[in-house]
Design a protein around this motif. Structure first.
Motif, mmCIF file in Angstrom:
data_model
loop_
_atom_site.group_PDB
_atom_site.id
_atom_site.type_symbol
_atom_site.label_atom_id
_atom_site.label_comp_id
_atom_site.label_asym_id
_atom_site.label_seq_id
_atom_site.Cartn_x
_atom_site.Cartn_y
_atom_site.Cartn_z
ATOM 1 N N VAL A 111 0.843 -1.205 0.000
ATOM 2 C CA VAL A 111 0.000 0.000 0.000
ATOM 3 C C VAL A 111 0.871 1.245 0.000
ATOM 4 N N PHE A 112 1.901 1.239 0.831
ATOM 5 C CA PHE A 112 2.834 2.364 0.922
ATOM 6 C C PHE A 112 3.488 2.646 -0.428
ATOM 7 N N TYR A 113 3.986 1.617 -1.074
ATOM 8 C CA TYR A 113 4.688 1.774 -2.350
ATOM 9 C C TYR A 113 3.774 2.380 -3.413
ATOM 10 N N LEU A 114 2.572 1.840 -3.530
ATOM 11 C CA LEU A 114 1.645 2.343 -4.541
ATOM 12 C C LEU A 114 1.184 3.758 -4.219
ATOM 13 N N ALA A 115 1.003 4.066 -2.937
ATOM 14 C CA ALA A 115 0.605 5.418 -2.543
ATOM 15 C C ALA A 115 1.700 6.431 -2.872
ATOM 16 N N CYS A 116 2.948 6.052 -2.668
ATOM 17 C CA CYS A 116 4.061 6.950 -3.001
ATOM 18 C C CYS A 116 4.160 7.160 -4.504
ATOM 19 N N GLY A 144 9.767 7.544 -2.316
ATOM 20 C CA GLY A 144 9.023 7.321 -1.082
ATOM 21 C C GLY A 144 9.742 6.347 -0.164
ATOM 22 N N VAL A 145 10.314 5.302 -0.739
ATOM 23 C CA VAL A 145 11.105 4.344 0.041
ATOM 24 C C VAL A 145 12.302 5.042 0.673
ATOM 25 N N ALA A 148 11.159 7.155 3.632
ATOM 26 C CA ALA A 148 10.892 6.330 4.815
ATOM 27 C C ALA A 148 12.191 5.825 5.438
ATOM 28 N N TYR A 149 13.146 5.446 4.599
ATOM 29 C CA TYR A 149 14.406 4.885 5.098
ATOM 30 C C TYR A 149 15.164 5.917 5.939
ATOM 31 N N ILE A 150 15.195 7.149 5.465
ATOM 32 C CA ILE A 150 15.965 8.160 6.185
ATOM 33 C C ILE A 150 15.278 8.543 7.495
ATOM 34 N N ILE A 151 13.953 8.358 7.584
ATOM 35 C CA ILE A 151 13.234 8.586 8.837
ATOM 36 C C ILE A 151 13.516 7.463 9.829
ATOM 37 N N LEU A 152 13.596 6.243 9.337
ATOM 38 C CA LEU A 152 13.752 5.086 10.230
ATOM 39 C C LEU A 152 15.201 4.731 10.526
ATOM 40 N N PHE A 153 16.081 4.859 9.514
ATOM 41 C CA PHE A 153 17.431 4.322 9.656
ATOM 42 C C PHE A 153 18.522 5.320 9.247
ATOM 43 N N PRO A 154 18.531 6.516 9.789
ATOM 44 C CA PRO A 154 19.516 7.506 9.337
ATOM 45 C C PRO A 154 20.963 7.148 9.672
ATOM 46 N N MET A 207 8.048 13.082 -0.124
ATOM 47 C CA MET A 207 7.268 13.650 0.980
ATOM 48 C C MET A 207 6.175 12.685 1.436
ATOM 49 N N ALA A 208 5.591 11.956 0.482
ATOM 50 C CA ALA A 208 4.580 10.955 0.862
ATOM 51 C C ALA A 208 5.212 9.855 1.701
ATOM 52 N N GLY A 209 6.382 9.380 1.270
ATOM 53 C CA GLY A 209 7.049 8.315 2.016
ATOM 54 C C GLY A 209 7.450 8.732 3.410
ATOM 55 N N ALA A 210 7.994 9.955 3.531
ATOM 56 C CA ALA A 210 8.437 10.444 4.832
ATOM 57 C C ALA A 210 7.269 10.702 5.773
ATOM 58 N N THR A 211 6.065 10.880 5.219
ATOM 59 C CA THR A 211 4.872 11.091 6.042
ATOM 60 C C THR A 211 4.189 9.772 6.382
#
Length: 226
Positions: A111-116, A144-145, A148-154, A207-211
């Motif tokens: 869902v995340f991938y398609l939304a991004c 988007g990936v 998300a990655y930079i939010i979770l695993f910087p 921006m979608a992924g980071a949100t």
């Protein structure tokens, strides 16, 4: 620029990231089909599956037979312009996507991938709503990936191929590597380079992924590498 090779980020919840692997395989298969199609066939695919802002924003144009024209906000992300385009996107997806699937679970990651992807296509359309140039590529979803990655695993070390005197794999924190990539997207939106790269699609997906990662990650997954 840099080429990511792999990261030091073991998966915890998912033994096999089969959604991410399937997305890579599907993208490669579809591009292989594109590659062998005659020019007329490839043109038909672009007309019916790519995001064309001027058509998508015009209610009088029926771009996709039997389906809403907004379907192209998803389908465009499975088309690519050339081998370098598809291989670059799939390399980024292979290195970073498995950990995002691990952090979210299979269904939420899809869902995340398609939304991004949709967010990237929408941002591209809003940036130039009268354009009739087709937008293709998984870059919005991949952005988007990355978001998300930079939010979770910087803090995770990412091995990148960097050319100093000779090309060498160097371990660099994800915040630096992906932060540089993000900075480039903003730079080229502000100062266009005249290329066909869809910078706004990258930013929309980013921006979608980071949100979305805040809402779709597992409750046990920490933010910012804590």
């Amino acid at each position: 620029m840099f080429i990511p090779l792999y990261d030091q980020n073991p998966k915890i919840y998912v033994e096999r990231p089969w959604v991410n692997q399937s997305l890579i395989i599907i993208n490669l298969i579809i591009f292989a089909i594109q590659y062998v199609l005659p020019a007329s066939g490839e043109g038909f695919v672009l007309v019916t599956m790519a995001v064309v802002p001027g058509w998508l924003s015009d209610p009088l144009i029926d771009q996709v037979p039997y389906l809403p024209d907004q379907t192209t906000l998803i389908t465009y992300a499975f088309l690519h312009a050339d081998w370098m385009h598809v291989l670059t996107n799939m390399l980024f997806l292979m290195v970073f996507g498995d950990n995002i699937e691990d952090a979210m679970g299979h269904v939420r990651y899809l869902v995340f991938y398609l939304a991004c992807a949709a967010a990237g296509g929408l941002a591209h359309m809003l940036a130039d709503p009268t354009s009739t140039a087709p937008l293709v590529g998984a870059s919005g979803a991949v952005a988007g990936v990355i978001g998300a990655y930079i939010i979770l695993f910087p803090k995770v070390r990412v091995y990148v191929l960097a050319r100093i005197i000779i090309p060498l794999p160097l371990p660099i924190p994800a915040l630096w590597v992906l932060g540089l990539w993000i900075a480039m997207q903003f730079f080229f939106v502000l100062f266009p380079d005249g290329s066909l790269t869809a910078w706004w699609a990258h930013l929309g997906g980013l921006m979608a992924g980071a949100t979305l990662v805040f809402f779709l990650k597992r409750s046990t997954v920490s933010l910012f590498g804590r």
